[in-house]
Design a protein around this motif. Structure first.
Motif, short mmCIF file in Angstrom:
data_model
loop_
_atom_site.label_atom_id
_atom_site.label_comp_id
_atom_site.label_asym_id
_atom_site.label_seq_id
_atom_site.Cartn_x
_atom_site.Cartn_y
_atom_site.Cartn_z
N GLN A 1 0.79 13.53 12.61
CA GLN A 1 1.75 12.44 12.52
C GLN A 1 1.35 11.46 11.43
N THR A 2 0.04 11.16 11.36
CA THR A 2 -0.44 10.26 10.32
C THR A 2 -0.10 10.81 8.94
N ALA A 3 -0.36 12.11 8.76
CA ALA A 3 -0.10 12.74 7.47
C ALA A 3 1.40 12.69 7.14
N LEU A 4 2.19 12.92 8.17
CA LEU A 4 3.64 12.93 7.99
C LEU A 4 4.15 11.57 7.52
N LYS A 5 3.45 10.52 7.95
CA LYS A 5 3.83 9.16 7.60
C LYS A 5 3.50 8.85 6.15
N ARG A 6 2.42 9.49 5.65
CA ARG A 6 1.97 9.15 4.30
C ARG A 6 2.53 10.09 3.24
N LEU A 7 2.88 11.31 3.64
CA LEU A 7 3.28 12.31 2.65
C LEU A 7 4.55 11.97 1.86
N PRO A 8 5.60 11.46 2.50
CA PRO A 8 6.85 11.27 1.73
C PRO A 8 6.64 10.48 0.43
N TRP A 9 5.95 9.35 0.53
CA TRP A 9 5.69 8.51 -0.63
C TRP A 9 4.82 9.27 -1.65
N LEU A 10 3.78 9.96 -1.15
CA LEU A 10 2.88 10.68 -2.05
C LEU A 10 3.62 11.76 -2.83
N ILE A 11 4.47 12.51 -2.13
CA ILE A 11 5.19 13.60 -2.78
C ILE A 11 6.21 13.04 -3.78
N THR A 12 6.88 11.95 -3.39
CA THR A 12 7.82 11.31 -4.32
C THR A 12 7.10 10.92 -5.60
N ALA B 1 0.81 -1.21 0.00
CA ALA B 1 0.00 0.00 0.00
C ALA B 1 0.85 1.26 0.00
N GLY B 2 2.16 1.11 0.18
CA GLY B 2 3.03 2.28 0.21
C GLY B 2 2.84 3.13 1.45
N VAL B 3 2.49 2.49 2.58
CA VAL B 3 2.31 3.23 3.83
C VAL B 3 2.48 2.26 4.99
N ASP B 4 3.07 2.74 6.08
CA ASP B 4 3.20 1.91 7.28
C ASP B 4 1.84 1.81 7.96
N THR B 5 1.22 0.62 7.89
CA THR B 5 -0.13 0.49 8.45
C THR B 5 -0.11 0.07 9.91
N GLU B 6 1.07 -0.15 10.48
CA GLU B 6 1.11 -0.74 11.82
C GLU B 6 1.21 0.28 12.95
N THR B 7 2.14 1.24 12.81
CA THR B 7 2.28 2.22 13.88
C THR B 7 1.09 3.16 13.84
N ILE B 8 0.25 3.04 14.85
CA ILE B 8 -0.96 3.85 14.88
C ILE B 8 -0.67 5.12 15.68
N SER B 9 -0.87 6.26 15.03
CA SER B 9 -0.72 7.51 15.78
C SER B 9 -2.08 8.18 15.84
N ARG B 10 -2.39 8.72 17.00
CA ARG B 10 -3.70 9.32 17.18
C ARG B 10 -3.75 10.74 16.63
N ASN B 11 -2.58 11.30 16.38
CA ASN B 11 -2.50 12.67 15.92
C ASN B 11 -2.50 12.70 14.38
N PRO B 12 -3.49 13.41 13.78
CA PRO B 12 -3.55 13.41 12.31
C PRO B 12 -2.31 14.00 11.64
#
Lengths: 435, 435
Positions: free
Chosen positions: A264-275, A251-262
């Protein structure tokens, strides 16, 4: 539940399984935990900590809340592998302090265990196992097992060593209790022991334990001495971890580390999206290159997303199949896989292409356009399909985990190739039939 | 290796572990297998069959090659759960014949086991476990264990029943050997036994075994009688199976059943591709609807694939996260998950939108166009992100396994919404600034 009535709490809490206790413990706040440290003995809390699924880093914080004497007894009661798990996740200064609180022989073992690399046999093994000498009788071995039974994590297997301390055999408790007391261990044991090296990768070990249906597997060092065992509960965690990793990669995203703060969640997904956005911009400049053609035949724009989307889907499918096959079938012939994928790509491409040819031809009453879109679709699917299997195979050859290639990456890459194919074919057909 | 020298073969073959034997066996051809049936006793072959990873359907074919007497002894030596696995995959007429070859009590058990639904506790449990009465002494219990040890699949736990045959406790072999002989089982046993119902779903059981670190878990029927146990090796298979299923769903293709024939492979992948092709055609008709706008401002076509691709990637990420969270955290508050995803979508959308605004504005020296593409990108990502989590949540609410929603589906669906958003925003901006 958690007031001054120590007795009631102990009765209820100690009646639970260690895992349930740990679930409860995780929900306590600081004041409640402080109370727990007085209500429960370190030995009782060790049980809770052994069965927890909490993050080792979290566990390290709990240690800070306790007195040194309490920590010392708690840690020496816990299984060694769990202690090491906690230690690898806390700061070196603290780690040193806590190791100092352990009895010296355990401290030595922990120091040794902590140096094994992550994801190797050494990092997941425990040193609490039962070992007997091959010259002992069944009866003395049984006495030994009785003594050690409280300490050892698994007593299903008893490992047999020779004079030089080498691992030479294995016994099950079943063997011990079904053989007569005066037989020698060497005559009763199985001499074929499957052991793993202390530096072996955990994924390979998990496969062995799964295939051989072991409850535990011994770990040996370079001189064939047994240094630990890996138990099936740790193997299950490894399998879980590895499959979650594969899933996350697809899926191109770490699905395991759950962060409650959006954020942090966004920060986790953005690198791949921007690349991938930059790769997408490449596709856009490519379309830009064909703007002349587009303004001439603007109907072409209608089918861009149809072709890129379908080719991307085909690429994702072939990627997933290739990654799984590489992970499970080590003896697979690569050439065969590629040939098979080429043939599959042609079949899928041609069938989908024909479908599109008919659909577009009928809809637009223009079978020339249908032929352009259909041919482009077939070629784009073929290329995406091939890329989907070649990329993970190439990564495997380069020593990179093929699971890292993600679905979004393949579909974005195939956007680029699909557009290239589409406009070139359109231009070619135009020159052929219009001019 | 496999000539007339029976003795040598037996020595080499029987020296191997059951799993290795089964690996070898799988590579033998018909003539070699025929030879094996004379070289090995049914008891020895039962070991091989118990440890195999081959397809149960394949195993059924082997049975057809043997004499009835051989099959009869082979099957009654194998673990019951493995026999049932084979039986569920062969034709009913043959199954009836083979069940007839079993001793009548085993035949009854097999008939019962075979009726449990697939993927429930009943379908993966084995009936070979050790059971003692709670009024027995440790010593008599130990004698009983010794007798049964050869038959039982796991002897780590001994289950304790009362007069009414209800499961009331559990003992470990460790308990037996560390307690004195004349103590009563009822005083030594643990009275809190975690048992699962015979109709419970295998995935839920796998989670329990993993969390509680069990080696086996007892299965009870409606009247609380113990009817079987599920061993950790079967649990590992379940975990493997379920995670492979999740992975396959995310890619929109069955990655597990390997077919060597490219036509079969293509047939497996085409249904999803063609279904999504129709969804893609919808997107195409939508673009067609905006052809007027496109021919007026043909530069818009350049960014179609950029927007659909990026939104699709964001949707795939949020889908994978939602599916995993639904699978692992049952107590999760849905409202919280959705709110978190909305916030994440806004953050990701805005950041990516601003990036695109700048990139397009600078590249095309047209910040109005940049604003159109950036706004469309932000909105499309937001919608795709939300859809990626709402769709699996909705499926869960409807009782459908959320893992069925695939990455390709989400990205094709988001193509549609992205195009809709893009052209509407473009039209709006045009009316606002140009006219």
């Amino acid at each position: 539940l958690n007031k001054r009535n120590r007795k009631n709490f102990r009765k209820l809490f100690l009646g639970l399984h260690g895992y349930e206790q740990s679930q409860l413990f995780a929900e306590f706040d600081f004041a409640q935990r402080k109370l727990i440290y007085t209500f429960l003995s370190p030995e009782e809390l060790a049980n809770v900590f052994d069965d927890t699924e909490e993050d080792p880093g979290e566990m390290g914080k709990y240690l800070d809340e306790m007195s040194d004497a309490y920590v010392s007894r708690l840690l020496s009661e816990m299984y060694m592998d769990n202690v090491v798990d906690i230690f690898t996740d806390i700061r070196p200064i603290k780690r040193k302090k806590y190791i100092g609180l352990l009895p010296s022989d355990e401290a030595d073992q922990v120091r040794e265990l902590i140096h094994y690399e992550d994801e190797t046999a050494g990092s997941i093994m425990t040193t609490e196992f039962i070992k007997v000498d091959k010259n002992q009788t069944v009866d003395t071995a049984m006495q030994h097992v009785k003594q050690e039974a409280q300490e050892a994590e698994v007593i299903a297997y008893i490992y047999v060593t020779d004079e030089a301390n080498k691992l030479v055999g294995v016994l099950s408790v079943r063997d011990l209790i079904t053989h007569s007391d005066d037989e020698k261990v060497a005559d009763v044991m199985a001499t074929r022991v499957l052991a793993v090296d202390v530096n072996e990768d955990q994924e390979a070990i998990a496969e062995q334990v799964r295939d051989y249906n072991f409850v535990a597997i011994p770990v040996v060092d370079a001189s064939e001495e047994i240094v630990g065992i890996i138990t099936v509960d740790d193997i299950i965690d490894v399998i879980d971890e590895e499959s979650a990793e594969d899933y996350s990669h697809l899926a191109g995203v770490d699905t395991e580390t759950i962060s409650r703060n959006p954020f942090q969640t966004a920060l986790k997904r953005l690198p791949w999206l921007i690349t991938l956005l930059f790769l997408g911009m490449l596709t856009a400049t490519l379309i830009n290159h064909f703007e002349g053609l587009l303004s001439q035949v603007s109907v072409l724009a209608i089918f861009i997303s149809l072709i890129t989307g379908t080719a991307g889907n085909a690429g994702t499918q072939s990627l997933a199949v290739a990654v799984r096959r590489l992970a499970t079938n080590n003896h697979l012939k690569i050439a065969r896989l590629i040939l098979n994928e080429i043939a599959t790509g042609i079949i899928i491409g041609v069938i989908t292409g024909v479908c599109v040819f008919i659909m577009v031809g009928v809809w637009k009453q223009n079978f020339l356009l249908g032929a352009v879109v259909g041919t482009a679709m077939a070629s784009a699917i073929f290329v995406a399909n091939l890329a989907g299997s070649l990329i993970p195979i190439g990564m495997e050859k380069l020593g990179v985990d093929p699971a890292v290639a993600s679905g979004p990456f393949i579909s974005t890459l195939s956007d680029l190739t699909s557009v290239l194919i589409y406009f070139n074919i359109a231009q070619y057909f135009l020159q052929l039939f219009i001019k």
